[in-house]
Each structure stands twice: as C-alpha cells, then as structure tokens.
Design a protein around this motif. Structure first.
Motif, mmCIF file in Angstrom:
data_model
loop_
_atom_site.group_PDB
_atom_site.id
_atom_site.type_symbol
_atom_site.label_atom_id
_atom_site.label_comp_id
_atom_site.label_asym_id
_atom_site.label_seq_id
_atom_site.Cartn_x
_atom_site.Cartn_y
_atom_site.Cartn_z
ATOM 1 N N UNK A 216 25.549 8.187 -1.121
ATOM 2 C CA UNK A 216 25.372 9.635 -1.271
ATOM 3 C C UNK A 216 24.647 9.877 -2.597
ATOM 4 N N UNK A 217 23.334 9.646 -2.652
ATOM 5 C CA UNK A 217 22.614 9.650 -3.929
ATOM 6 C C UNK A 217 22.629 10.996 -4.648
ATOM 7 N N UNK A 218 22.632 12.109 -3.914
ATOM 8 C CA UNK A 218 22.568 13.407 -4.571
ATOM 9 C C UNK A 218 23.921 13.785 -5.179
ATOM 10 N N UNK A 219 25.005 13.410 -4.526
ATOM 11 C CA UNK A 219 26.331 13.590 -5.117
ATOM 12 C C UNK A 219 26.491 12.679 -6.332
ATOM 13 N N UNK A 220 25.942 11.475 -6.224
ATOM 14 C CA UNK A 220 25.995 10.549 -7.354
ATOM 15 C C UNK A 220 25.191 11.086 -8.538
ATOM 16 N N UNK A 221 24.060 11.732 -8.236
ATOM 17 C CA UNK A 221 23.273 12.371 -9.296
ATOM 18 C C UNK A 221 24.082 13.458 -9.975
ATOM 19 N N UNK A 222 24.734 14.294 -9.182
ATOM 20 C CA UNK A 222 25.565 15.356 -9.747
ATOM 21 C C UNK A 222 26.657 14.772 -10.635
ATOM 22 N N UNK A 224 26.685 11.877 -12.226
ATOM 23 C CA UNK A 224 26.101 11.299 -13.446
ATOM 24 C C UNK A 224 25.765 12.389 -14.458
ATOM 25 N N UNK A 225 25.147 13.473 -13.999
ATOM 26 C CA UNK A 225 24.771 14.565 -14.899
ATOM 27 C C UNK A 225 26.025 15.261 -15.432
ATOM 28 N N UNK A 226 27.026 15.428 -14.571
ATOM 29 C CA UNK A 226 28.281 16.052 -14.994
ATOM 30 C C UNK A 226 28.934 15.241 -16.103
ATOM 31 N N UNK A 227 28.984 13.937 -15.934
ATOM 32 C CA UNK A 227 29.623 13.090 -16.944
ATOM 33 C C UNK A 227 28.822 13.091 -18.242
ATOM 34 N N UNK A 228 27.505 13.051 -18.152
ATOM 35 C CA UNK A 228 26.686 13.095 -19.361
ATOM 36 C C UNK A 228 26.870 14.418 -20.095
ATOM 37 N N UNK A 229 26.940 15.494 -19.336
ATOM 38 C CA UNK A 229 27.128 16.807 -19.952
ATOM 39 C C UNK A 229 28.489 16.896 -20.641
ATOM 40 N N UNK A 230 29.516 16.374 -20.002
ATOM 41 C CA UNK A 230 30.857 16.389 -20.597
ATOM 42 C C UNK A 230 30.878 15.622 -21.915
ATOM 43 N N UNK A 231 30.242 14.465 -21.933
ATOM 44 C CA UNK A 231 30.206 13.679 -23.172
ATOM 45 C C UNK A 231 29.399 14.396 -24.251
ATOM 46 N N UNK A 317 32.589 15.062 -7.623
ATOM 47 C CA UNK A 317 31.662 14.810 -8.731
ATOM 48 C C UNK A 317 31.970 15.732 -9.906
ATOM 49 N N UNK A 318 32.207 17.004 -9.605
ATOM 50 C CA UNK A 318 32.510 17.975 -10.657
ATOM 51 C C UNK A 318 33.855 17.698 -11.318
ATOM 52 N N UNK A 319 34.781 17.164 -10.542
ATOM 53 C CA UNK A 319 36.118 16.874 -11.084
ATOM 54 C C UNK A 319 36.085 15.786 -12.158
ATOM 55 N N UNK A 320 34.970 15.116 -12.307
ATOM 56 C CA UNK A 320 34.854 14.110 -13.362
ATOM 57 C C UNK A 320 34.677 14.743 -14.738
ATOM 58 N N UNK A 321 34.295 16.009 -14.774
ATOM 59 C CA UNK A 321 33.976 16.644 -16.060
ATOM 60 C C UNK A 321 35.166 16.640 -17.017
ATOM 61 N N UNK A 322 36.285 17.179 -16.578
ATOM 62 C CA UNK A 322 37.423 17.353 -17.495
ATOM 63 C C UNK A 322 37.952 16.025 -18.026
ATOM 64 N N UNK A 323 38.200 15.013 -17.176
ATOM 65 C CA UNK A 323 38.704 13.756 -17.738
ATOM 66 C C UNK A 323 37.702 13.068 -18.658
#
Length: 489
Positions: A216-222, A224-231, A317-323
């Motif tokens: 699922x490349x587009x979910x994976x993109x989301x 990756x960007x979510x995690x980078x933004x969180x950091x 994908x979005x749920x990765x942001x907070x942790x």
C-alpha cells in the motif's frame, strides 16, 4: 573561476505535466549587490565560498544557468485552518536541481518577480525578511534540525511597498524538494485523481523509492511523512523554535522546516507565546505546534484518500504521529537534562519535566539560557547553581526543583563533567534571537553587511562556547520586547 553558470542543471519537476507549473523567467533587478553567501550551503552543491560569491547575477535572477528551466509550481492549502484554494509559488521560482553525492538538490529564487500565482502580490521579497530567512535557514541546519538551506542573498535598491517602502532582495533557497502538503491538496480539491497520482508517484520514486515495493505505497507515504513531521515538531519544541505560519502550503513532504516568515525562538518561557503578530487567535503558538502538525497530517491524509482508498489504513498511518512525537520529545528532554531514559524513572522524569516548565513559565525564564546553564549544576555542590538561580525571580522554587534534579542525577553513572559536555552538545548557546536579526537588518539597510557575516559565523557553531562572542548569548535588551514580526514581507 567556475560558477553555477558553468554547471548544467536538471529539473525533474519540469518533467511533470504542464498543469503542475508555469514556466517563466525571473524578472531582473537593477544594480544588484551581494549581501551574503553561505559557504556551508555552497559546499553542498560543489561550490566553494569564492565561487559562490562570484554568482551575483544568478543569485539575483538576472542570469539563468544552463538547463535551469525556471518554473513556478501551483499548489493550494489551508491557511490558519481555513481552506484558501489555489495558492502556488507567488514569489518563488524554481531554477532546477543539481546533482550532488547525497542526491539532487533543487535551487529556488525567492523574490525574483511576479508569477501567475502572485495573486495581489508583487512577487518580490524585501531585504528585511530575506535576511531573517537567510540567517535562520542556516542557523537551523547548524542546530541539526531538518530544513531548507539558504545559499545566497542578493539585494537591489529598487523599492518595494509593504507598510512602508523597502528595498528588494532575493534569497536562493535549497532543498531536495519544495513539494508541500498543499501540492497534494490542490489536486484533491480540484477532483483530479490522475494528477494526484502522478504527484504521489513522483514523490515516492524520487524521495521514497523503498515504498514502491510496498503493498500500500500511498498509505506508506502518508505514514512516512507523518512520522517525519512528528519528529520535526519535537525538534522545534526542544530548541524553542516557533514557525509562525504552519499552513499546509508551508509543510514539507520531506519533513523539512520550510518557508521562514514570522518565526521566533522562545526567550522568556511562555507556552502560549505567539511569534506571529498576524496570528491573532494563537493558532500557531508554541504550545499548539505539535497538535497543528498532527492536524496538517490529517489534511494530507484527506488529500491522499483517493489513492489510499482505505480509511482504517490511513488512520493507522496517522496514529503513528502521537507515539513518534512522544518518543522523540522524551528522548530530547532527557538529553537536554543529561539524563538516561531509565524505564523505572519514566513517570518521575515526566513529573520532573512538567515541574521544570511550570517554574520556567512562572518566572519568565529565558529558554535557551536555562538549558545551557543547567549543565553547570553539580550533583553534590549547590554553590554551582548561581548561573541557573540568577534566571529566576523565585529562587526558592528554583532551589526546590534543583534538589529534585540532583536526586535524579544520583542514579546516573556519568560524571558531572561528562554530563556537562553531553548537555552542551544538545543545548545551544546561540540561537537567532529577534533582536540579533534586527541589528543585522538595520546595518544592512545602510549597506553594512558585516553583522550578517558575523551572525552567520556565530550561528554556524551554536553549541560551542565561543567566548569572544558571548554577548550574542546574553539576555535580550529591553528594546527587543517591542519587536514584532508578521506575515508581511
């Protein structure tokens, strides 16, 4: 001496369909002059400082390198939480990209003239804001925070009307890509899934090639960007940086700090501080930055939904942001206090951090000075506390917290000296305070660029003591409290 004119640029973005941009040339400026060059940024594209300094005609937009294919990109976005529709590069023009050992780097003029996306603007930038962007881009890079870079700054005496008449300037910015969250929103809200897919495939193939094999490349993109933004948000918080305009069109798809407008570094600690005078409701206050980063990722997810086509997958994908944010800010705070992340003290450490920020806020303690001074505390010698205590009005509150901190240090194996050195590697002594930038601006407006060079030199080594430049780490003068920055530039 070779210059950028002797390099042949590519332009991968120009290979996208014409709907993604408008090709155009920069508008020349009369009698240009060089204000500053970043030697560190120049090295990234294979130029030394002397070669970069010889590129004035290119930096101002009066000459175009081979293969540049200048263009202004179209995008849309949410501004202050409200859908603003089509925006685009209103005063930015992409020259193209240049190959480097670390991958292609795009070069972009900011302030090189009107584009079809300028709306009511003139396509120009002024010297005042350009100096701030030039210095802060390089300061953030030296702090180790992902950011676009500033290669060169050039000026002209041509007048530009803002609140008053100011003079024009052009910053040459660098980044692997200037694609934004709003680049995806543009095609989603125009109901053009074909163009949305073209853009997503371009970003994945060029910047996230490992995702091409993902189920699922587009979910994976989301994700990756979510995690980078969180950091990135955690890193901003850790040095007291406030962006000021976290609109979705200012959010990088690569997790870079992008578009330096009304920014600031925290001085007297106040989590509700708003660095942007235009932001009257405080949407982009220091305390709100993490949640706004998350909100912006939701906006990106909405834009990508025609490609993801699976709500639970997008939510995951979005749920990765907070942790990710929580883990990164916890790591950074432990490092700033010289503490190991010991599971058995996790709850006590959070309470220690919370209490620390409470007393910092109650006493209006300078953010940068506090963390830098904290390294001087000894676990067994309270007489070494003066550098920290002198920042507080309520010395009793400071002493009580310092006692708790000392108790925690008893469980650390590192010596006081080892801890001090480690803390000074993560707590900068020098940041771009507003008043420092203002002094440089006022001198530059009289054609004295020496303070820009001096600041650039100091900020290139923010963690070093630099005793000869200690005045640049001092508390701001009283007049600095009246400085305001806004979206006007």
């Amino acid at each position: 001496m070779p210059t950028l004119l002797d390099h042949t640029l590519d332009n991968s973005y120009a290979a996208l369909p014409p709907a993604f941009y408008t090709r155009l040339m920069p508008t020349p400026l009369p009698a240009p002059y060089l204000v500053a060059v970043s030697g560190a940024a120049a090295q990234l594209i294979g130029l030394d400082a002397a070669q970069a300094a010889s590129g004035l005609e290119v930096w101002i937009g009066n000459a175009v390198p081979q293969g540049a294919q200048p263009l202004a990109a179209v995008y849309s976005g949410h501004q202050f939480g409200v859908w603003a529709g089509q925006l685009g590069d209103g005063r930015a023009i992409l020259l193209g990209d240049i190959a480097t050992p670390e991958g292609p780097i795009e070069l972009q003029w900011k302030g090189a003239g009107m584009t079809p996306y300028s709306r009511m603007g003139d396509g120009r930038a002024v010297l005042r804001s350009s100096i701030r962007e030039f210095l802060c881009s390089e300061a953030m890079a030296a702090l180790g925070i992902p950011t676009s870079r500033a290669l060169a700054l050039a000026g002209s005496d041509q007048g530009v009307m803002r609140e008053t008449v100011e003079t024009a300037a052009v910053v040459v910015r660098m980044a692997p890509s200037f694609v934004r969250f709003g680049s995806f929103e543009h095609w989603y809200y125009r109901k053009q899934p074909g163009e949305l897919k073209i853009l997503a495939d371009y970003v994945i193939s060029r910047f996230y090639p490992a995702l091409q094999a993902h189920a699922a490349p587009y979910a994976a993109l989301l994700q990756e960007v979510t995690e980078r933004t969180a950091r990135l948000m955690a890193q901003w918080q850790s040095v007291g940086f406030m962006h000021g305009v976290m609109n979705t069109d200012n959010m990088s798809i690569l997790g870079l700090t992008l578009d330096y407008g009304p920014f600031g570094f925290m001085e007297a600690f106040d989590p509700g501080h708003i660095c942007n005078h235009t932001d009257q409701h405080g949407r982009y206050s220091y305390a709100n930055q993490p949640q706004i980063g998350h909100w912006n990722c939701y906006a990106l997810a909405q834009a990508l939904m025609p490609l993801i086509d699976d709500v639970p997958l997008a939510q995951a994908a979005l749920d990765r942001y907070q942790p990710v944010f929580a883990a990164e800010i916890d790591r950074l705070l432990h490092a700033k206090l010289g503490l190991s992340q010991l599971p058995e003290y996790a709850d006590a450490d959070r309470a220690l951090f919370d209490r620390m920020f409470d007393i910092m806020q109650a006493n209006g303690v300078d953010f940068t000075l506090f963390f830098r001074s904290l390294s001087q505390l000894h676990r067994a010698d309270q007489h070494a506390d003066s550098a920290v205590r002198d920042l507080f009005i309520d010395r009793t509150a400071c002493d009580h917290w310092a006692g708790l901190y000392r108790q925690r240090l008893q469980h650390e194996s590192a010596s006081d000296e080892a801890r001090r050195l480690a803390m000074n590697r993560v707590n900068p002594k020098y940041v771009l305070r507003n008043y420092l930038a203002q002094v440089a601006i006022e001198k530059a407006q009289n054609k004295d660029f020496s303070e820009i060079e001096r600041l650039l030199s100091v900020l290139r080594h923010p963690y070093d003591e630099q005793p000869e430049h200690a005045a640049y780490a001092a508390l701001p003068p009283d007049w600095a409290s009246h400085l305001e920055v806004s979206c006007s530039s």
